[in-house]
Write an enzyme that holds these catalytic residues in place. Structure first.
Site, PDB file in Angstrom:
ATOM      1  N   GLU A 275       0.794  -1.232   0.000  1.00 61.14           N
ATOM      2  CA  GLU A 275       0.000   0.000   0.000  1.00 61.14           C
ATOM      3  C   GLU A 275       0.826   1.282   0.000  1.00 61.14           C
ATOM      4  OE1 GLU A 275      -2.922  -0.089   3.104  1.00 61.14           O
ATOM      5  OE2 GLU A 275      -3.884  -1.887   2.331  1.00 61.14           O
TER       6      GLU A 275
ATOM      7  N   GLU B 122      -5.285  -8.647   0.798  1.00 63.88           N
ATOM      8  CA  GLU B 122      -5.984  -8.286   2.038  1.00 63.88           C
ATOM      9  C   GLU B 122      -7.412  -7.913   1.716  1.00 63.88           C
ATOM     10  OE1 GLU B 122      -4.395  -5.060   4.419  1.00 63.88           O
ATOM     11  OE2 GLU B 122      -2.351  -5.786   4.143  1.00 63.88           O
TER      12      GLU B 122
HETATM   13  C1  FCB Z   1      -4.402  -2.127   5.549  1.00 64.78           C
HETATM   14  C2  FCB Z   1      -3.013  -2.487   6.043  1.00 64.78           C
HETATM   15  C3  FCB Z   1      -3.001  -3.579   7.071  1.00 64.78           C
HETATM   16  C4  FCB Z   1      -4.154  -3.469   8.032  1.00 64.78           C
HETATM   17  C5  FCB Z   1      -5.453  -3.315   7.298  1.00 64.78           C
HETATM   18  C6  FCB Z   1      -6.661  -3.244   8.185  1.00 64.78           C
HETATM   19  O1  FCB Z   1      -4.412  -0.816   5.089  1.00 64.78           O
HETATM   20  O2  FCB Z   1      -2.219  -2.898   4.961  1.00 64.78           O
HETATM   21  O3  FCB Z   1      -1.750  -3.545   7.705  1.00 64.78           O
HETATM   22  O4  FCB Z   1      -3.923  -2.458   8.913  1.00 64.78           O
HETATM   23  O5  FCB Z   1      -5.409  -2.162   6.510  1.00 64.78           O
END
Ligand code: FCB
Length: 446
Positions: A166, A352
C-alpha cells in the site's frame, strides 16, 4: 446460496505485518522504526497503544504457524521488519534479524505453507526518516540494499515477493493526512513520497532480477472503487479526481510507465513533479509476475467546493462498520475487473480484505463473529464472480490471521480470525477461523 468452487491451485492464505504482531522491538539488535516513534507520540494512536508487545509473535511464532495449519491455508503473507535487518537503515546488516525470518520460512516450508514476503509494510528505519525518509530519493537505494540482503538469505525458499504494501497509505496517510507515521501533513511531500516509494519498488524489482530471484515478484496496492454520488458534472469530476488520487497515481506509473494525464492539473500549485528524473518511469514500470490488491472501501464521492485543491468529499456510508467503512463486496469485483480490463492480465491476488469488529469472548469462551463470516462469504463470492467474468485471480488472503496492532487505532479494533487476549497472549479461534478453514479445504463455499 449456491455452492461455488475456485480454480484448481487457487491460493488461500492469511496475512499479517511485522510491526502489527511481532513485539520484541528492542530484541536481537532491532533498531527503531518510524512506527516506534509515531506510536510513542502522545495523541497519535488511540489509547496511546504501541506495538512494543503486540501479539508477541517474535516469541510465539511457532504456535502461530500452527494456527495457519489449522486454517488449512496454502500460503502465509507476512512482512520482514526492515529495522531488524538494517537497524539504522544504512550500513551493517544485522544477522540476528535475518535469523528470525530464516527460521520462520523454514518452518513454513516444513508445514507446506508457501511464504509470501512483503518487504516493506510501513516500518521505515527511523535513521532514514531522520534524513528525510521517503521524501529523500536516497531512501530508494537504501531499500535496495535491504531487499538484496533479505533475498540473499531467504531467496531459495520464497515463492512470492511483494516489494511494498500500500504505497498510498505510506505516502498519503503518512505524509498528507498525518494519521500514520511519520505524521507529516504536506501534500507536496506526499506526492514526492509516492514517486520515491514507486521508484524504490522498481529498483528493488530490478535488483531481485539481477540477483537471480526464482520467486515471483509483485507489489500490493490498496485500491478503491469510487462512484460519483450523482450524474452531475461536478460529482463526476470529483469522482475522477478521487480515482486519480487513490488508484491511478499508482496503477498508471506501475503498468503504463507514466503519471495520469490529469495529474499535472490536479497537483497544480502543489507540485510540478521536479523529483521525476529520466528513466524513473521505466524503472517503476519494470514488468512484474503478479499484482496484489488490498480492498477495503468502495467510496461514494461528491464535490466539495470548500476544498479547492482536492475538490471532493467521500459521502459517509449509510451502514458503516465500527470504523466508518461500509461493506461493499461488489466494489471488490469492480476493482478486480477494472485492473484486469484497464491495466494488466497478470495473475491478481487479493492480498488483504477484512472487517474490524468489537469482538469479545462470550461466557462459553466463544467468539461469535458472524458479521465477519458474512463479510468474507460475500467478498469471496464477489471474487468468484470476477473470475467468472474473466479476471485472472489466483489467490485470496483475509486480513488478518489474528487480532493485532491496528496502526492509529491501536488495539481498540479487531480484524483477526483468531482472537488475541493481549493480557495472556492466548489465541482463540473465532467462528470466522472455523468457517475459513472449511473454505480453504473445499476450495470454495458449500
Ligand atoms: C491495511 C493495512 C493492514 C491493516 C489493514 C486493516 O491498510 O495494509 O496492515 O492495517 O489495513
Amino acid at each position: 446460496m449456491p455452492k461455488i468452487r475456485f480454480p484448481e491451485g487457487f491460493l488461500w492464505g492469511a496475512a499479517t505485518a511485522a510491526y502489527q504482531i511481532e513485539g520484541a522491538v528492542e530484541e536481537d539488535g532491532r533498531g527503531p522504526s518510524i512506527w516506534d516513534t509515531f506510536s510513542h507520540t502522545p495523541g497519535a494512536v488511540i489509547n496511546g497503544d504501541t506495538g512494543d508487545h503486540a501479539c508477541d509473535h517474535y516469541h510465539r511464532w511457532e504456535k502461530d504457524l500452527d494456527l495457519l495449519s489449522d486454517l488449512g491455508v496454502g500460503s502465509y503473507r507476512f512482512s520482514v521488519a526492515w529495522p531488524r535487518i538494517v537497524p539504522t537503515g544504512s550500513g551493517a546488516i544485522n544477522a540476528k534479524g535475518l535469523d528470525f525470518y530464516d527460521r520462520l520460512v523454514d518452518a513454513l516450508v516444513d508445514r507446506q505453507i508457501q511464504p509470501m514476503v512483503t518487504l516493506y509494510h510501513w516500518d521505515l528505519p527511523q535513521g532514514l526518516q531522520d534524513v528525510g525518509g521517503w521524501v529523500n530519493r536516497d531512501t530508494t537505494d537504501r531499500f535496495v540494499d535491504y531487499v538484496r540482503a533479505v533475498h540473499d538469505r531467504l531467496g531459495d525458499r520464497v515463492p512470492y515477493w511483494l516489494t511494498l504494501n500500500e504505497p498510498y497509505c505510506s505516502a498519503i496517510v503518512g505524509h498528507l493526512e498525518g494519521r500514520h507515521a511519520p505524521g507529516i501533513r504536506d501534500e507536496a511531500k506526499a506526492v514526492t513520497a509516492i514517486h520515491h516509494l514507486l521508484l524504490a519498488h522498481g529498483k528493488a524489482v530490478q535488483a531481485l532480477r539481477a540477483d537471480g530471484v526464482t520467486g515471483k515478484v509483485g507489489i500490493t496496492c490498496n485500491l478503491t472503487s469510487p462512484h460519483p454520488a450523482s450524474e452531475n458534472a461536478a460529482d463526476l469530476d470529483a469522482a475522477a479526481r478521487l480515482d486519480l488520487h487513490e488508484n491511478r497515481m499508482f496503477l498508471d506509473p506501475l503498468f503504463r510507465g507514466s503519471y495520469p494525464d490529469d495529474a499535472a492539473a490536479h497537483y497544480k500549485g502543489v507540485t510540478d513533479f521536479p523529483f521525476v528524473q529520466d528513466g524513473d518511469l521505466e524503472t517503476i514500470s519494470e514488468p512484474l509476475d503478479f499484482f496484489g490488491i488490498n480492498y477495503y472501501e468502495r467510496h461514494l464521492v461528491t464535490t466539495d467546493p470548500a476544498d479547492p485543491v482536492r475538490g471532493w468529499t467521500r459521502v459517509p456510508d449509510p451502514k458503516p462498520t465500527t470504523v466508518g467503512i461500509g461493506v461493499h463486496p461488489e466494489g471488490l469485483r469492480e476493482v478486480l475487473e477494472r485492473v484486469s480490463a484497464d491495466y494488466t492480465d497478470l495473475p491478481l491476488f487479493v492480498t488483504e480484505t477484512g472487517i474490524c469488529l468489537h469482538d469479545y469472548v462470550d461466557p462459553e469462551g466463544q467468539v461469535k463473529d458472524d458479521e465477519r463470516v458474512e463479510f468474507f462469504d460475500s467478498h469471496i463470492r464477489a471474487a468468484h464472480q470476477a473470475i467468472q467474468n474473466g479476471v485472472n485471480l489466483a489467490g485470496f488472503f483475509p486480513w488478518s490471521l489474528m487480532d493485532n496492532y491496528e496502526w492509529a487505532w491501536g488495539y481498540a479494533y479487531r480484524f483477526g480470525m483468531y482472537y488475541v487476549d493481549y493480557a495472556t497472549q492466548e489465541r482463540i479461534p473465532k467462528r470466522s477461523a472455523q468457517w475459513f478453514s472449511k473454505i480453504t479445504r473445499a476450495n470454495g463455499i458449500d
